[in-house]
Every structure is written in structure tokens, then in C-alpha cells.
Write a protein that holds these residues in place. Structure first.
Motif, PDB file in Angstrom:
ATOM      1  N   GLN A 100       1.266   4.127   1.145  1.00 30.55           N
ATOM      2  CA  GLN A 100       1.944   3.039   0.321  1.00 30.55           C
ATOM      3  C   GLN A 100       2.010   3.639  -1.389  1.00 30.55           C
ATOM      4  O   GLN A 100       2.796   3.379  -2.037  1.00 30.55           O
ATOM      5  CB  GLN A 100       1.492   1.652   0.396  1.00 30.55           C
ATOM      6  CG  GLN A 100       2.124   1.041   1.663  1.00 30.55           C
ATOM      7  CD  GLN A 100       1.549  -0.389   2.019  1.00 30.55           C
ATOM      8  OE1 GLN A 100       0.372  -0.594   1.612  1.00 30.55           O
ATOM      9  NE2 GLN A 100       2.157  -1.031   2.553  1.00 30.55           N
ATOM     10  N   ARG A 101       0.481   3.829  -1.547  1.00 33.76           N
ATOM     11  CA  ARG A 101       0.302   4.187  -3.060  1.00 33.76           C
ATOM     12  C   ARG A 101       1.093   5.397  -3.557  1.00 33.76           C
ATOM     13  O   ARG A 101       1.573   5.645  -4.648  1.00 33.76           O
ATOM     14  CB  ARG A 101      -1.217   4.235  -3.128  1.00 33.76           C
ATOM     15  CG  ARG A 101      -1.769   2.839  -3.572  1.00 33.76           C
ATOM     16  CD  ARG A 101      -3.522   3.013  -3.623  1.00 33.76           C
ATOM     17  NE  ARG A 101      -4.027   3.092  -2.541  1.00 33.76           N
ATOM     18  CZ  ARG A 101      -5.144   3.637  -2.134  1.00 33.76           C
ATOM     19  NH1 ARG A 101      -5.746   4.113  -3.216  1.00 33.76           N
ATOM     20  NH2 ARG A 101      -5.575   3.853  -1.035  1.00 33.76           N
ATOM     21  N   SER A 161      -2.161   2.467   3.594  1.00 32.26           N
ATOM     22  CA  SER A 161      -2.697   2.213   2.375  1.00 32.26           C
ATOM     23  C   SER A 161      -2.336   3.360   1.400  1.00 32.26           C
ATOM     24  O   SER A 161      -1.867   3.173   0.205  1.00 32.26           O
ATOM     25  CB  SER A 161      -3.887   1.641   2.045  1.00 32.26           C
ATOM     26  OG  SER A 161      -4.294   1.251   0.839  1.00 32.26           O
ATOM     27  N   SER A 197      -7.864  -5.996   8.543  1.00 34.56           N
ATOM     28  CA  SER A 197      -7.115  -4.802   8.995  1.00 34.56           C
ATOM     29  C   SER A 197      -7.094  -4.700  10.338  1.00 34.56           C
ATOM     30  O   SER A 197      -5.900  -4.521  11.044  1.00 34.56           O
ATOM     31  CB  SER A 197      -7.795  -3.431   8.742  1.00 34.56           C
ATOM     32  OG  SER A 197      -9.172  -3.136   9.348  1.00 34.56           O
ATOM     33  N   TYR A 212     -11.285   0.269   8.098  1.00 35.18           N
ATOM     34  CA  TYR A 212     -10.019   0.170   7.981  1.00 35.18           C
ATOM     35  C   TYR A 212      -8.995   0.831   8.801  1.00 35.18           C
ATOM     36  O   TYR A 212      -7.894   0.382   8.950  1.00 35.18           O
ATOM     37  CB  TYR A 212      -9.557   0.871   6.495  1.00 35.18           C
ATOM     38  CG  TYR A 212     -10.109   0.319   5.304  1.00 35.18           C
ATOM     39  CD1 TYR A 212     -10.007  -0.838   4.978  1.00 35.18           C
ATOM     40  CD2 TYR A 212     -11.566   0.852   4.551  1.00 35.18           C
ATOM     41  CE1 TYR A 212     -10.339  -1.820   3.853  1.00 35.18           C
ATOM     42  CE2 TYR A 212     -12.095   0.150   3.537  1.00 35.18           C
ATOM     43  CZ  TYR A 212     -11.559  -0.993   3.198  1.00 35.18           C
ATOM     44  OH  TYR A 212     -12.295  -1.633   2.240  1.00 35.18           O
ATOM     45  N   TRP A 236      -1.043  -6.023   4.148  1.00 29.84           N
ATOM     46  CA  TRP A 236      -2.317  -5.098   3.689  1.00 29.84           C
ATOM     47  C   TRP A 236      -2.234  -5.051   2.186  1.00 29.84           C
ATOM     48  O   TRP A 236      -1.495  -4.330   1.611  1.00 29.84           O
ATOM     49  CB  TRP A 236      -2.383  -3.783   4.434  1.00 29.84           C
ATOM     50  CG  TRP A 236      -3.734  -3.327   4.130  1.00 29.84           C
ATOM     51  CD1 TRP A 236      -3.923  -2.294   3.262  1.00 29.84           C
ATOM     52  CD2 TRP A 236      -5.058  -4.074   4.668  1.00 29.84           C
ATOM     53  NE1 TRP A 236      -5.342  -2.009   3.159  1.00 29.84           N
ATOM     54  CE2 TRP A 236      -6.029  -3.031   3.948  1.00 29.84           C
ATOM     55  CE3 TRP A 236      -5.274  -5.121   5.203  1.00 29.84           C
ATOM     56  CZ2 TRP A 236      -7.306  -3.156   4.311  1.00 29.84           C
ATOM     57  CZ3 TRP A 236      -6.794  -5.112   5.350  1.00 29.84           C
ATOM     58  CH2 TRP A 236      -7.638  -4.347   5.005  1.00 29.84           C
ATOM     59  N   ASN A 237      -3.269  -5.368   1.400  1.00 28.41           N
ATOM     60  CA  ASN A 237      -3.342  -5.284   0.009  1.00 28.41           C
ATOM     61  C   ASN A 237      -4.779  -4.567  -0.026  1.00 28.41           C
ATOM     62  O   ASN A 237      -5.676  -5.289  -0.317  1.00 28.41           O
ATOM     63  CB  ASN A 237      -3.391  -6.682  -0.966  1.00 28.41           C
ATOM     64  CG  ASN A 237      -1.858  -7.124  -0.681  1.00 28.41           C
ATOM     65  OD1 ASN A 237      -0.699  -6.566  -0.949  1.00 28.41           O
ATOM     66  ND2 ASN A 237      -1.944  -8.249  -0.196  1.00 28.41           N
ATOM     67  N   TYR A 238      -4.851  -3.357  -0.258  1.00 33.19           N
ATOM     68  CA  TYR A 238      -6.130  -2.294  -0.263  1.00 33.19           C
ATOM     69  C   TYR A 238      -5.928  -1.954  -1.760  1.00 33.19           C
ATOM     70  O   TYR A 238      -5.066  -1.076  -2.134  1.00 33.19           O
ATOM     71  CB  TYR A 238      -5.893  -1.342   0.898  1.00 33.19           C
ATOM     72  CG  TYR A 238      -7.085  -0.549   0.910  1.00 33.19           C
ATOM     73  CD1 TYR A 238      -8.194  -0.943   0.945  1.00 33.19           C
ATOM     74  CD2 TYR A 238      -6.726   0.874   0.574  1.00 33.19           C
ATOM     75  CE1 TYR A 238      -9.350  -0.159   1.289  1.00 33.19           C
ATOM     76  CE2 TYR A 238      -7.831   1.765   0.580  1.00 33.19           C
ATOM     77  CZ  TYR A 238      -9.202   1.281   1.042  1.00 33.19           C
ATOM     78  OH  TYR A 238     -10.205   2.311   1.097  1.00 33.19           O
ATOM     79  N   ASN A 239      -6.926  -2.274  -2.549  1.00 29.12           N
ATOM     80  CA  ASN A 239      -6.926  -1.696  -3.725  1.00 29.12           C
ATOM     81  C   ASN A 239      -8.127  -0.655  -4.284  1.00 29.12           C
ATOM     82  O   ASN A 239      -8.445  -0.642  -4.989  1.00 29.12           O
ATOM     83  CB  ASN A 239      -6.867  -2.781  -4.763  1.00 29.12           C
ATOM     84  CG  ASN A 239      -5.765  -3.702  -4.769  1.00 29.12           C
ATOM     85  OD1 ASN A 239      -4.650  -3.081  -4.611  1.00 29.12           O
ATOM     86  ND2 ASN A 239      -5.876  -5.125  -4.543  1.00 29.12           N
ATOM     87  N   ASP A 288     -12.642  -7.025   5.192  1.00 33.65           N
ATOM     88  CA  ASP A 288     -11.831  -6.116   5.314  1.00 33.65           C
ATOM     89  C   ASP A 288     -11.322  -5.356   6.795  1.00 33.65           C
ATOM     90  O   ASP A 288     -10.212  -5.383   6.946  1.00 33.65           O
ATOM     91  CB  ASP A 288     -12.103  -4.827   4.425  1.00 33.65           C
ATOM     92  CG  ASP A 288     -11.819  -5.219   2.911  1.00 33.65           C
ATOM     93  OD1 ASP A 288     -11.321  -6.262   2.622  1.00 33.65           O
ATOM     94  OD2 ASP A 288     -12.190  -4.141   2.131  1.00 33.65           O
ATOM     95  N   TYR A 298      -3.848  -7.158  10.870  1.00 36.25           N
ATOM     96  CA  TYR A 298      -2.758  -6.398  10.427  1.00 36.25           C
ATOM     97  C   TYR A 298      -2.091  -5.618  11.663  1.00 36.25           C
ATOM     98  O   TYR A 298      -1.140  -5.707  12.147  1.00 36.25           O
ATOM     99  CB  TYR A 298      -3.160  -5.700   9.247  1.00 36.25           C
ATOM    100  CG  TYR A 298      -1.856  -5.039   8.758  1.00 36.25           C
ATOM    101  CD1 TYR A 298      -0.972  -5.256   7.863  1.00 36.25           C
ATOM    102  CD2 TYR A 298      -1.368  -3.442   9.154  1.00 36.25           C
ATOM    103  CE1 TYR A 298       0.063  -4.627   7.274  1.00 36.25           C
ATOM    104  CE2 TYR A 298      -0.435  -2.926   8.668  1.00 36.25           C
ATOM    105  CZ  TYR A 298       0.247  -3.449   7.913  1.00 36.25           C
ATOM    106  OH  TYR A 298       1.441  -2.883   7.330  1.00 36.25           O
TER     107      TYR A 298
END
Lengths: 150, 150
Positions: B93-94, B90, A69, B83, B146-149, A65, A72
Motif C-alpha cells: 500500500q505504501r 502494508s 491483523s 503481522y 489495516w492502518n500500519y504506520n 497489532d 483483518y
């Protein structure tokens, strides 16, 4: 004790830095040879030494991760040398404020309608309750918090 | 030609790097001596050499913004080594997706009410039109999007 070289192809970092890719190379799991740009970007913006230090301070299960990041951020800085990914934060912050304002106005309209009709539907109730949780802006990093008004 | 030293106190960068602060020092306008942490953070994450290169590639009138965005990113990375400020992206975005969903539901309620009453107020009309513009997410940086879940 001499370190043995990596059995597979050298990772993108060791190839870029023209050095032997030894067993246990900190970059190897995250910079595969088939994606040389990922390391080149991270190296250009952060420097290999800083990335290596950072990875060594992070638990192994979080290193992927961290590298993603960093990649990115590096790509964002190369595309926009002035604002980097802080530009995206600024766009998103303004978007959140605009949506919040629109939602407040729409909820006020709904409340006005429902007070005339004395009706509250389940979806309007749920919208109303979550409005209160929407002011969760990202952390403010001290004196360098971002106020971008472009 | 020998460079003359800076007439005032050395900037935070030159003090940190223990070197003479010469006239025209690229760091001096953006790293005042009274804020040593700003340079220390940027140096730790990006390295003085990378920052110097970056500043020299940017027009003078944009350098202050560039330094401030670098300082923001550096502080974020020091607070969250995994991060960095991508964590804030992230979260935002959410938040945008959640607000958009709420706004869509609330607008649907309003449309339902107004179709019963055959009334559309000015604020509900404006909310409806701007819903279409709300899906402006920040740029997607190629394979490192970025795909941070979490």
C-alpha cells in the motif's frame, strides 16, 4: 489457586465460548464485549485455541497489532473464501508493476525532453532517483509465493 | 459402508494427523506426501478442522487456489507472528502511494515541458490517462481495515 472472574462484563471471546472471563484473560484486552463479530470471525477462521497460543508467544505490547491483523485476515477470508487477503496482495502487486511501468515510461519521456532542452528540474531529478527503490515487492514465502493471474 | 483406504501413499494431512487416507479425502489432492511442511503450516495456523470445513464450502475447481492462498497466509504468519501477510499488504500500500505520488509529479513535469513546447508524445498521453485509474486500493475490511504506520 482459584482464578477470580473479571470485574467488568466478560470479553467477547469468553461470552462466545460461554466460559468465565477470569482476571488476566488473554483475549480480554483485545476483544471487547461491544464488538462480538471481531472474535466470532477470528474464531471461525483460526480457532480460539490457535489464537490463544499465538498471543501467548507474542510480547504483550505487540498483541493488539497481532489481533488486529488476524481480524483483518479473518474478515478477508470470510468475504472471499478462496483468496482471502491474498487477493488484495495480488491486486496491489499488479498495481505496483503497472505504476512502475508507467513511471519508467514517463521518466523516459522526461529524459528525452530534458536532453533536447538540457534542463532537469528538481522534481524530475527526485522522481528519477526513487525509481531505483521501487522494486521492493513483499516477501516471497517459499514455494507458496503467490502468482495470481485472474 | 466402510471407506476404502487411498491406493497410493497417504496424503501429508492424513500422515500428519495419523489417520487413514480414505478415497475422496478432502486434503489428498492438495497436500501431497512429498510436501509435509505445507500441511503442517496450514494446520498450525488455521487448524485441520477449519481448513476441511472451508474446502467443503468451496467448489472443487477453486480448492487448489484456496489451499495455496491458505498456505501462503500460514507461512507468512509463521515468519511474522505479529503481522502475517498483512505486513506485505502494508508494504505494498505504501509503495503504491509513493509510486502514485512520483508519477503525479513526473506527469506534472511532462505537462509543463509539453506546454512550453506544445508537444504531447503518445507515451506521456497514455501515462496521463491511466493515472486516474491508479487509486484502486484493496478492499477495506470494515473496522479491521489495516492502518500500519511502522
Amino acid at each position: 489457586m482459584a482464578s477470580s472472574t473479571h470485574p467488568c462484563a466478560p470479553c467477547a471471546a469468553c461470552k462466545f465460548l460461554r466460559r468465565k472471563c477470569i482476571q488476566g484473560c488473554v483475549f480480554s484486552p483485545y476483544f471487547p464485549p461491544e464488538d462480538p463479530t471481531k472474535f466470532a470471525n477470528v474464531h471461525k477462521i483460526f480457532g480460539a485455541s490457535n489464537v490463544s497460543k499465538l498471543l501467548n508467544e507474542i510480547a504483550p505490547h505487540q498483541r493488539e497489532d497481532a489481533v488486529n491483523s488476524l481480524a483483518y485476515e479473518a474478515e478477508a477470508r470470510l468475504k472471499d473464501p478462496v483468496y482471502g487477503c491474498v487477493g488484495a496482495i495480488s491486486v496491489l502487486q499488479r498495481q505496483v508493476l503497472r505504476l512502475q511501468k508507467e513511471l519508467d515510461a514517463t521518466n523516459a519521456d522526461l529524459i528525452r525532453f530534458s536532453s533536447h532542452q538540457n534542463i532537469l528540474t528538481p522534481s524530475s531529478q527526485s522522481s528519477g532517483s526513487s525509481v531505483q527503490n521501487a522494486h521492493v515487492l513483499p516477501p516471497n514465502y517459499g514455494s507458496y509465493s503467490w502468482n495470481y493471474n485472474a
